[in-house]
Write an enzyme that holds these catalytic residues in place. Structure first.
Site, short mmCIF file in Angstrom:
data_model
loop_
_atom_site.label_atom_id
_atom_site.label_comp_id
_atom_site.label_asym_id
_atom_site.label_seq_id
_atom_site.Cartn_x
_atom_site.Cartn_y
_atom_site.Cartn_z
CG ASN A 7 -14.90 65.72 -51.41
OD1 ASN A 7 -13.97 65.86 -50.63
ND2 ASN A 7 -15.13 64.57 -52.02
NE ARG A 9 -9.42 62.69 -49.58
CZ ARG A 9 -9.36 61.38 -49.48
NH1 ARG A 9 -10.27 60.73 -48.79
NH2 ARG A 9 -8.39 60.71 -50.05
CB CYS A 10 -13.40 67.09 -55.20
SG CYS A 10 -13.92 67.41 -56.90
CB SER A 11 -8.86 69.02 -58.29
OG SER A 11 -9.50 68.33 -59.34
NE ARG A 14 -7.82 71.01 -53.88
CZ ARG A 14 -7.69 69.73 -54.21
NH1 ARG A 14 -8.31 68.80 -53.52
NH2 ARG A 14 -6.92 69.37 -55.23
#
Length: 112
Positions: A7, A9-11, A14
């Protein structure tokens, strides 16, 4: 081939993505929010992780509370994750028959 259920948008997701990239590990990105897993696929991942649905669900997501899953059984939680993939903890790294939730990031090493 290593996979990452990602995802962007998830740190944490990433970080795992960048870890694989920085270590020159070939991997496939599975955007599980855009292409949700089937119930059978999720069961297979749970088996690789050696987790129950209640151990993979994101309990702090608003949808968890909205669906009143606090007292739900394992099958109800599994169904909720299939129908609402945002409830699936991330990132999941899969390598053959092994998988980990990359929290903390260092656990990725255990399956490479």
């Amino acid at each position: 081939m290593v996979q990452i259920w990602h995802n962007s948008r998830c740190s944490k997701s990433r970080l795992a993505f960048n870890y694989l990239k920085d270590n020159e590990i070939e991997f496939e990105v599975v955007e599980y929010l855009k292409n949700p897993p089937t119930k059978d696929e999720l069961i297979e991942i749970l088996e690789k992780l050696n987790l129950k649905p209640s151990e993979l669900v994101r309990k702090k997501e608003a949808i968890f509370k909205e669906l009143n899953l606090k007292d739900a059984n394992e099958n109800e939680i599994l169904e909720a994750m299939v129908n609402n993939p945002k409830l699936i903890e991330r990132p999941i790294i899969i390598n053959g028959n092994k998988a980990v939730v990359a929290r903390p990031l260092e656990v990725i090493k255990s399956i490479l």
